[in-house]
Write an enzyme that holds these catalytic residues in place. Structure first.
Site, mmCIF file in Angstrom:
data_model
loop_
_atom_site.group_PDB
_atom_site.id
_atom_site.type_symbol
_atom_site.label_atom_id
_atom_site.label_comp_id
_atom_site.label_asym_id
_atom_site.label_seq_id
_atom_site.Cartn_x
_atom_site.Cartn_y
_atom_site.Cartn_z
ATOM 1 C CB CYS A 1 -0.943 -0.042 0.970
ATOM 2 S SG CYS A 1 -2.027 -1.401 1.126
ATOM 3 C CG HIS B 1 -3.255 3.438 2.875
ATOM 4 N ND1 HIS B 1 -3.728 3.276 1.689
ATOM 5 C CD2 HIS B 1 -3.425 1.985 3.449
ATOM 6 C CE1 HIS B 1 -3.939 1.848 1.451
ATOM 7 N NE2 HIS B 1 -4.004 1.163 2.773
ATOM 8 C CG ASN C 1 -6.724 -0.943 1.246
ATOM 9 O OD1 ASN C 1 -6.079 -0.380 0.365
ATOM 10 N ND2 ASN C 1 -6.175 -1.395 2.264
#
Length: 330
Positions: free
Chosen positions: A114, A257, A287
């Site tokens: 990520c 994030h 996500n």
């Protein structure tokens, strides 16, 4: 003359298919209320079976190139951050190169989960300010639906597919990337069940036994990942602010994030950033791993939440563990 690395164009692309929490209720033992309370996610986008990461990345890259008003032949390097590559090799970046016609560029993938897109920005920044390159395309793209265990309600509700891209170019104006910081702690890699996929590499090739145990799918300890994210992202953000000698009060927009709404809110609170200055789209897309911060940045620019001259702070973390932050002036 000093050189700066400026983002001159962004683009994002999400698949058309929407998978809602109510759809997931029919697939696993979960509920819309349970997902919303724990994650803040309402829906996510899912790519069709014949769509790969490079397909989404090419669409996002084309939009970024159009906004940057450059010819693809001006691009000298392509960096694609992904943990869902089209193939182990060739790199997904090479497929993107072909898709956008950037025949003069070098191309490679970045695997930092990520945190991948900010790893790419950090690399692009260093290469540009050193004078080695003038124009670099950085992409974050993922097709997570193909590595999610759709029988695991703790993970399948979290992830979505999408891609975002940014054209980074040299400038003598004091804008663009003002500070960048990336870090990692490989000690956490030893426990792959924390966050990772055990099977599929040289350590544990994919076998029928591994598939039967779903070891070729995402494994995650959500509680521990939450704790680490809430600690590491504020620390990373503060490192970038310190490097630029900038106060968090000067930041116009924080883009964390997009992993989980509770993590996003906790990071904002720890940094002392008011809720109205924190960008959130995890409710719509879930996500998307390496793509989250660039999709959010592009969306914020389109929505007018991020304007020329604004000070934007991007921060993320992922498996590895990896983390990073970028402070930029649009």
């Amino acid at each position: 003359m000093d050189r700066y690395a400026s983002i001159i164009g962004t683009g994002s692309y999400l698949p058309e298919t929407v998978l809602t929490n109510f759809d997931l209720e029919k697939m696993v033992d979960t509920s819309d209320e349970w997902i919303r309370q724990r994650t803040g996610i309402v829906e996510r986008r899912i790519a069709e079976d014949d769509i790969a990461t490079s397909d989404l990345s090419v669409q996002a890259a084309r939009l970024a190139i159009k906004k940057a008003q450059i010819d693809p032949l001006e691009i000298e390097m392509i960096l694609v951050a992904t943990v869902t590559p089209d193939t182990f090799f060739p790199s997904t970046a090479c497929y993107v190169q072909k898709g956008i016609g950037a025949k003069k560029a070098s191309a490679m993938d970045i695997s930092a989960a990520c945190a991948g897109f900010l790893y790419g920005l950090d690399l692009a920044n260093g290469l540009i300010i050193s004078g080695q390159y003038d124009t670099i395309l950085v992409v974050g793209g993922e097709v997570f639906n193909k590595i999610v265990d759709w029988n695991d309600r703790n993970t399948c509700v979290l992830f979505g597919d999408g891609a975002g891209a940014a054209v980074v170019q040299s400038t003598e104006e004091p804008k663009g990337i003002l500070a960048s910081y990336i870090g990692s702690d490989g000690d956490y890699a030893a426990d792959i069940s924390l966050l990772g996929i055990p099977a599929g590499g040289s350590r544990m090739p994919v076998t029928s036994e591994a598939i039967d145990q779903n070891l070729n799918k995402i494994q995650m300890n959500g509680r521990e990942v939450f704790k680490l994210g809430v600690r590491l992202m504020p620390e990373a953000a503060e490192r970038a602010l310190q490097k630029a000698n900038v106060s968090v009060d000067d930041v116009d927009l924080l883009i964390p994030h997009q992993a989980n709404l509770r993590i996003i809110e906790a990071v904002g609170q720890r940094l002392g950033v008011p809720r109205e200055k924190v960008y959130v789209n995890v409710d719509k897309y879930g996500n998307t791993s390496a793509a989250t911060v660039i999709i959010a940045l592009d969306e914020a620019i389109q929505d007018g939440r991020a304007k020329p001259g604004d000070l934007i702070l991007l921060v993320t973390f992922g498996a590895g563990l990896t983390w990073g932050s970028t402070l930029l002036r649009l």
